[in-house]
Every structure is written in C-alpha cells, then in structure tokens.
Design an enzyme around this catalytic site. Sequence first.
Site, short mmCIF file in Angstrom:
data_model
loop_
_atom_site.label_atom_id
_atom_site.label_comp_id
_atom_site.label_asym_id
_atom_site.label_seq_id
_atom_site.Cartn_x
_atom_site.Cartn_y
_atom_site.Cartn_z
N HIS A 137 -1.13 -0.15 -9.68
CA HIS A 137 -1.84 -1.03 -8.75
C HIS A 137 -2.40 -2.25 -9.50
O HIS A 137 -3.59 -2.57 -9.43
CB HIS A 137 -2.95 -0.29 -8.03
CG HIS A 137 -3.22 -0.81 -6.65
ND1 HIS A 137 -3.44 0.00 -5.57
CD2 HIS A 137 -3.29 -2.08 -6.16
CE1 HIS A 137 -3.64 -0.73 -4.47
NE2 HIS A 137 -3.55 -2.01 -4.82
N ARG A 150 0.84 -1.19 0.00
CA ARG A 150 0.00 0.00 0.00
C ARG A 150 0.88 1.25 0.00
O ARG A 150 1.99 1.25 0.52
CB ARG A 150 -0.92 0.04 1.24
CG ARG A 150 -2.14 -0.86 1.15
CD ARG A 150 -3.13 -0.36 0.11
NE ARG A 150 -4.37 -1.12 0.09
CZ ARG A 150 -4.60 -2.17 -0.68
NH1 ARG A 150 -3.65 -2.63 -1.47
NH2 ARG A 150 -5.79 -2.77 -0.66
N GLU A 152 -2.87 7.68 -4.36
CA GLU A 152 -3.17 7.21 -5.71
C GLU A 152 -4.65 7.37 -6.00
O GLU A 152 -5.49 7.32 -5.09
CB GLU A 152 -2.74 5.75 -5.88
CG GLU A 152 -3.44 4.78 -4.97
CD GLU A 152 -2.90 3.35 -5.15
OE1 GLU A 152 -3.71 2.48 -5.50
OE2 GLU A 152 -1.70 3.12 -4.94
#
Length: 319
Positions: free
Chosen positions: A293, A239, A268
């Site tokens: 991601h 993360r 993000e």
Amino acid sequence: MKHKVLCTAPFMKFPSVMKNFHDVFDGDIIEYMTYEEVLKNIHQYNGMIPNARIKVDNYIIDNATNLKALYQPSMGYEHIDYKYLEKKSISFNSLGLDHEFKETLWSTAEHTISLILSLLKSNYQSMYDVKNYGKWDNRIYHINDLRNLNIGIIGFGNIGKKVGYLCNCFGAKVAAYDPYLKDKDFPHYVNRKFSIKSLLKKADMVTLHVPSNDETLNLIGKHEINMMKDDSYLINTARGGIVDELALIDSLNSKKLLGAAVDVLDDESPFGVEEQRLVKYSKNHDNVIITPHLGGSSYPYMESIFLHSIKKLKTMLDN
C-alpha cells in the site's frame, strides 16, 4: 485552550507534522493504535485523525462521548462508519472528499505507472536473478513496451485521470470506463467505454481506480477476467476486495493473465500479511508483484496530507 486530539496515523517520521500537531493540539500520537486501545481510550478526546487500517465503527463511536470531529487523511474511508458519526452529530471529513486539495496529489498515479513498467520490463524478476544468482541472460524475460499498448482504466476520477495522462505521455492508447461521468470529463486522447465488457475485451492492461463500496466488491472476478485478452495484465492500486483474489490466482496459474501487480490486498493489516493467499502465491511465482500500500506513501505526499489534516481538523473543532 487547545483541543484534545488523538492521532493514530503514521505522523512520527515527519518532524514538521509532529511539531505542527503539538503546536495546534493538546494531543497524543499513537501510530496504528489497536482497535481495543482506541475503544478503551477514545472517550478522552474531542478530535481524531485515524489511520486507514483500523476500523472506527459504531462501538468506538458510542464510546467517543466527547468526540466532536474526525478527519480521515486518506482517499478511502470505508473503514469509518461515517453515517453513524453524522447520526451522533460528530463532524466528519476526509481527503477523499477534499476535491480541490486532492487534485494536487500525484503519488498514487506515479506508483501505478511504476507497477505497470515493472511488469512490462520484468524488473522484479530480473533484478532478483542478478542479485541472488548472478544471471545475465536477458533472453529468459518477457519484455514489453508501454508505448502503443491498449490501457484500460476502470474509474476515471482524480487518480484514474492522472494515470491516463501519464500513459498517454508514454504513447499508450488509453480507454476508460466510468458510468458517473459525462463525455466532457474525458480528454480527447481517451476513448470512453460505456461498459466494463467493452473495455476488458480490448485492453492489453487493465488498471483499477474505483472506491471500495458494495458496488465495487469483487468488481473483477472470474467472469470479468475471462473477458480479458489472453496474456494481458491487471493492476490494482485502489482497494482490496475490488478484485476476487482467488479468481486472480487461478488466472495467473492458468496463464490467462501474463501478470498482475497490486498495492492493496483483502484484509491487509499494518501488523503483517504473511498468511494472505496472494502473498503466499507470490512466494513461488514471478508473475505477480505486491507492494505494501505504497501508492500514497511518498514523503512529500504524506507530509502535505498530514499537515492539511491538522488544519482541517482544527477548523472543524473551532466551528
């Protein structure tokens, strides 16, 4: 009578998921619905499958006057105020809490390995040079092998264990740190470390697989990077916020780290990250790889998770 459900997760490229959703629920699929629109419309629904990018905070929960259950189809759920959901007697569950099901999922571990190999083999830089400039001089690239490297894994849960297994298959030497596990949780080929410091000092490459919480915020900062070996690598597919990105940029600029690869960023957003500092740095530097991601984004991975989330939410709403 079907339950009224709002889904803001990216269901629409999966025909089987779309069909299953509409067979089971009387609902709407609005991918990455903005926070403001969720806030305005959430009162219409008694179930929700949110995406992992838009917050579900106390304001949205207060407006969710008919909401009975929420299922988050991702490992992380730090964007969900799940304690406030419980206070409001709204059922909550997440993929990250579905221990038996998540054991079947390998996509993030595979993506981690792909980033590791891309760094070691200079894949991004060399492919870019061939495609854009026709270069064919392999002497200019720093190429390394995963075999016999010392790989340090911080966080040895579901994904960390799988990354360790795959690294071992390549012939790497694997060490891991996780203070919440016992000796029996570490396979024979993993050297258990009892402090982050002892892991960082020995690793040629460090890969992060911890959840996002107060304990892991800026877990790897300037102090920790300075403990790492010169010319080592850092991987983050966990993360954003776990790595201090300013410290990471400084270490790449100074050549303390030979390279880094990340699949996650601070702040993000599905609406773009062009102003993000690490993205700006990457435009003029070849020692960092950034992917959007993708760790949990393989087609079979996402399809299985979304079908599972529909099934779980229906059970939660029926009870």
